[in-house]
Write a protein that holds these residues in place. Sequence first.
Motif, PDB file in Angstrom:
ATOM      1  N   ALA A 251       0.829  -1.199   0.000  1.00  0.00           N
ATOM      2  CA  ALA A 251       0.000   0.000   0.000  1.00  0.00           C
ATOM      3  C   ALA A 251       0.869   1.258   0.000  1.00  0.00           C
ATOM      4  O   ALA A 251       0.571   2.240  -0.693  1.00  0.00           O
ATOM      5  N   GLY A 252       1.953   1.247   0.749  1.00  0.00           N
ATOM      6  CA  GLY A 252       2.859   2.390   0.772  1.00  0.00           C
ATOM      7  C   GLY A 252       3.496   2.637  -0.579  1.00  0.00           C
ATOM      8  O   GLY A 252       3.621   3.793  -1.021  1.00  0.00           O
ATOM      9  N   ARG A 253       3.916   1.561  -1.238  1.00  0.00           N
ATOM     10  CA  ARG A 253       4.513   1.722  -2.573  1.00  0.00           C
ATOM     11  C   ARG A 253       3.488   2.268  -3.559  1.00  0.00           C
ATOM     12  O   ARG A 253       3.827   3.088  -4.436  1.00  0.00           O
ATOM     13  N   GLN A 300      -1.995   7.518   8.509  1.00  0.00           N
ATOM     14  CA  GLN A 300      -1.028   8.626   8.485  1.00  0.00           C
ATOM     15  C   GLN A 300       0.343   8.148   8.024  1.00  0.00           C
ATOM     16  O   GLN A 300       1.019   8.828   7.241  1.00  0.00           O
ATOM     17  N   ALA A 301       0.752   6.962   8.483  1.00  0.00           N
ATOM     18  CA  ALA A 301       2.040   6.413   8.068  1.00  0.00           C
ATOM     19  C   ALA A 301       2.042   6.114   6.576  1.00  0.00           C
ATOM     20  O   ALA A 301       3.038   6.353   5.878  1.00  0.00           O
ATOM     21  N   LEU A 302       0.927   5.592   6.060  1.00  0.00           N
ATOM     22  CA  LEU A 302       0.850   5.302   4.632  1.00  0.00           C
ATOM     23  C   LEU A 302       0.936   6.587   3.811  1.00  0.00           C
ATOM     24  O   LEU A 302       1.623   6.628   2.781  1.00  0.00           O
ATOM     25  N   MET A 303       0.252   7.628   4.258  1.00  0.00           N
ATOM     26  CA  MET A 303       0.259   8.866   3.481  1.00  0.00           C
ATOM     27  C   MET A 303       1.631   9.533   3.489  1.00  0.00           C
ATOM     28  O   MET A 303       1.929  10.343   2.609  1.00  0.00           O
ATOM     29  N   GLN A 307       5.864  11.371  -1.036  1.00  0.00           N
ATOM     30  CA  GLN A 307       7.075  12.112  -0.671  1.00  0.00           C
ATOM     31  C   GLN A 307       7.399  13.185  -1.699  1.00  0.00           C
ATOM     32  O   GLN A 307       6.890  13.195  -2.813  1.00  0.00           O
ATOM     33  N   GLY A 308       8.276  14.046  -1.287  1.00  0.00           N
ATOM     34  CA  GLY A 308       8.763  15.079  -2.193  1.00  0.00           C
ATOM     35  C   GLY A 308       8.528  16.466  -1.630  1.00  0.00           C
ATOM     36  O   GLY A 308       7.561  16.704  -0.902  1.00  0.00           O
ATOM     37  N   SER A 309       9.402  17.383  -1.981  1.00  0.00           N
ATOM     38  CA  SER A 309       9.286  18.752  -1.483  1.00  0.00           C
ATOM     39  C   SER A 309       8.066  19.458  -2.051  1.00  0.00           C
ATOM     40  O   SER A 309       7.640  20.498  -1.535  1.00  0.00           O
ATOM     41  N   ASP A 310       7.500  18.893  -3.128  1.00  0.00           N
ATOM     42  CA  ASP A 310       6.333  19.535  -3.740  1.00  0.00           C
ATOM     43  C   ASP A 310       5.017  19.003  -3.188  1.00  0.00           C
ATOM     44  O   ASP A 310       3.949  19.371  -3.683  1.00  0.00           O
ATOM     45  N   ILE A 311       5.065  18.114  -2.186  1.00  0.00           N
ATOM     46  CA  ILE A 311       3.829  17.662  -1.539  1.00  0.00           C
ATOM     47  C   ILE A 311       3.439  18.712  -0.506  1.00  0.00           C
ATOM     48  O   ILE A 311       4.132  18.938   0.484  1.00  0.00           O
ATOM     49  N   ALA A 312       2.313  19.372  -0.756  1.00  0.00           N
ATOM     50  CA  ALA A 312       1.919  20.505   0.080  1.00  0.00           C
ATOM     51  C   ALA A 312       1.236  20.072   1.361  1.00  0.00           C
ATOM     52  O   ALA A 312       1.382  20.730   2.396  1.00  0.00           O
ATOM     53  N   SER A 313       0.482  18.968   1.328  1.00  0.00           N
ATOM     54  CA  SER A 313      -0.263  18.577   2.527  1.00  0.00           C
ATOM     55  C   SER A 313      -0.631  17.106   2.470  1.00  0.00           C
ATOM     56  O   SER A 313      -0.752  16.511   1.398  1.00  0.00           O
ATOM     57  N   ARG A 314      -0.775  16.542   3.655  1.00  0.00           N
ATOM     58  CA  ARG A 314      -1.283  15.178   3.824  1.00  0.00           C
ATOM     59  C   ARG A 314      -2.311  15.242   4.943  1.00  0.00           C
ATOM     60  O   ARG A 314      -2.013  15.750   6.024  1.00  0.00           O
ATOM     61  N   VAL A 315      -3.501  14.736   4.702  1.00  0.00           N
ATOM     62  CA  VAL A 315      -4.581  14.815   5.683  1.00  0.00           C
ATOM     63  C   VAL A 315      -5.234  13.452   5.806  1.00  0.00           C
ATOM     64  O   VAL A 315      -5.441  12.749   4.798  1.00  0.00           O
ATOM     65  N   VAL A 316      -5.544  13.066   7.035  1.00  0.00           N
ATOM     66  CA  VAL A 316      -6.275  11.820   7.309  1.00  0.00           C
ATOM     67  C   VAL A 316      -7.523  12.183   8.099  1.00  0.00           C
ATOM     68  O   VAL A 316      -7.462  12.987   9.039  1.00  0.00           O
ATOM     69  N   PHE A 317      -8.661  11.620   7.712  1.00  0.00           N
ATOM     70  CA  PHE A 317      -9.899  11.894   8.438  1.00  0.00           C
ATOM     71  C   PHE A 317     -10.822  10.677   8.378  1.00  0.00           C
ATOM     72  O   PHE A 317     -10.704   9.827   7.486  1.00  0.00           O
ATOM     73  N   HIS A 318     -11.727  10.601   9.349  1.00  0.00           N
ATOM     74  CA  HIS A 318     -12.721   9.533   9.392  1.00  0.00           C
ATOM     75  C   HIS A 318     -13.983   9.956   8.638  1.00  0.00           C
ATOM     76  O   HIS A 318     -14.310  11.144   8.550  1.00  0.00           O
ATOM     77  N   GLY A 319     -14.709   8.959   8.138  1.00  0.00           N
ATOM     78  CA  GLY A 319     -16.051   9.210   7.648  1.00  0.00           C
ATOM     79  C   GLY A 319     -16.975   9.501   8.816  1.00  0.00           C
ATOM     80  O   GLY A 319     -16.591   9.428   9.985  1.00  0.00           O
ATOM     81  N   ALA A 323     -16.353   4.267  10.481  1.00  0.00           N
ATOM     82  CA  ALA A 323     -16.019   2.957   9.928  1.00  0.00           C
ATOM     83  C   ALA A 323     -15.095   3.026   8.720  1.00  0.00           C
ATOM     84  O   ALA A 323     -14.573   1.996   8.288  1.00  0.00           O
ATOM     85  N   MET A 324     -14.888   4.205   8.175  1.00  0.00           N
ATOM     86  CA  MET A 324     -14.031   4.375   7.004  1.00  0.00           C
ATOM     87  C   MET A 324     -13.017   5.470   7.292  1.00  0.00           C
ATOM     88  O   MET A 324     -13.349   6.506   7.875  1.00  0.00           O
ATOM     89  N   LEU A 325     -11.777   5.223   6.878  1.00  0.00           N
ATOM     90  CA  LEU A 325     -10.717   6.217   6.970  1.00  0.00           C
ATOM     91  C   LEU A 325     -10.383   6.720   5.567  1.00  0.00           C
ATOM     92  O   LEU A 325     -10.407   5.955   4.594  1.00  0.00           O
ATOM     93  N   TYR A 326     -10.051   7.986   5.479  1.00  0.00           N
ATOM     94  CA  TYR A 326      -9.648   8.589   4.216  1.00  0.00           C
ATOM     95  C   TYR A 326      -8.290   9.255   4.384  1.00  0.00           C
ATOM     96  O   TYR A 326      -7.981   9.807   5.444  1.00  0.00           O
ATOM     97  N   GLY A 327      -7.498   9.184   3.343  1.00  0.00           N
ATOM     98  CA  GLY A 327      -6.209   9.859   3.329  1.00  0.00           C
ATOM     99  C   GLY A 327      -6.079  10.671   2.054  1.00  0.00           C
ATOM    100  O   GLY A 327      -6.481  10.217   0.976  1.00  0.00           O
ATOM    101  N   THR A 328      -5.551  11.880   2.181  1.00  0.00           N
ATOM    102  CA  THR A 328      -5.325  12.715   1.004  1.00  0.00           C
ATOM    103  C   THR A 328      -3.883  13.218   1.012  1.00  0.00           C
ATOM    104  O   THR A 328      -3.278  13.401   2.077  1.00  0.00           O
ATOM    105  N   ALA A 329      -3.364  13.417  -0.164  1.00  0.00           N
ATOM    106  CA  ALA A 329      -2.066  14.066  -0.336  1.00  0.00           C
ATOM    107  C   ALA A 329      -2.200  14.989  -1.553  1.00  0.00           C
ATOM    108  O   ALA A 329      -2.746  14.579  -2.585  1.00  0.00           O
TER     109      ALA A 329
END
Length: 333
Positions: A251-253, A300-303, A307-319, A323-329
């Motif tokens: 999943a991380g890859r 959070q660890a997966l998100m 990587q990269g200096s151009d990644i502006a944000s990573r956010v994790v939130f629940h539904g 019962a569902m987790l969401y991750g954004t980058a």
Amino acid sequence: MMTPTPILEAPLFTPSLLQTNRFAARPLTNAQLRLGLDTIAANWQESGLALSALPPLLDLTHRYRAFAASPDWREIARAHPIAQQLLKDPLTQAMFHRPTADAPEAELLDLALAHPSTRHRVAQATPLGLKVRLFTHELETAVALRERRRIMAHAIDDTISKTPKAAILMLGCGHFRALELSMRAGEAGRILAIDPRDACLEVVRSQNASITPIETLCEAPGRMIARPLRFGRFDLILVPGLLDGMEDPAAGRMIAALASALRPSGQILVAAMARGIRCDGYLDAFMDWQPVLRGEEDMQALMQHAQGSDIASRVVFHGSNGAMLYGTARRRG
């Protein structure tokens, strides 16, 4: 960054206190399981098969998934007479008897979504099966799956409203039911739907024939890990259910690869079933479904793999029901 606006759909059953992990438990025996199932079945019959008698089944199987003394507790549960009654539910029956033990097929997901295409299948159920369906329709995972569809449809529309001729990728699209809820999909520059099952892609094509930007590709989503740029770059990459069948290294890859395929200001949105759900034992015992469940720290660890200096944000939130987790980058513009 696009912030999804969840549409609340309250579950019939609230999360169990067992999810808090505040209570230790001794290993539970198979004899205790049989007694518990006998009691639930008797109460169910005495109540005239009222659904109010079934919530204890979620607590019982949730406890056994966590604290069973013997690994064969699932077989004990499946051998109990109540299992045959539960299997009259179209969703439980379809899940348990699916051809493989992989993540649910698109047709089964349609049952959880109560999609109109499943009406004929539901209509064939017995009166008891229809009653059990009311129970499984309100399982927290089913409620979360319906919300996931709406959140991903909102992400599509939000991206298109902010980015003219946006390029969108749905990886592991299944029947891509989120696209049917989108109000602006026809305004996209490109929508690429990838799935390893051509039968699913045929449904996508037939159900969305009026959306000219849509393309379909029959390919294993895992190939994106090796060559993430082979299909170009995207303003939005959606990954609805792949993580449920992937352990953390893979999943991380996947997340790292997809992050490299984002355009400036582009965003990944991934979803995963959350750890601690009350119905995990029911899914395990009576649906033979064991998705990879994750906590907020896991997501959070997966998100962080984005990587990269151009990644502006990573956010994790629940539904909305947890019962569902969401991750954004998101990549910088």
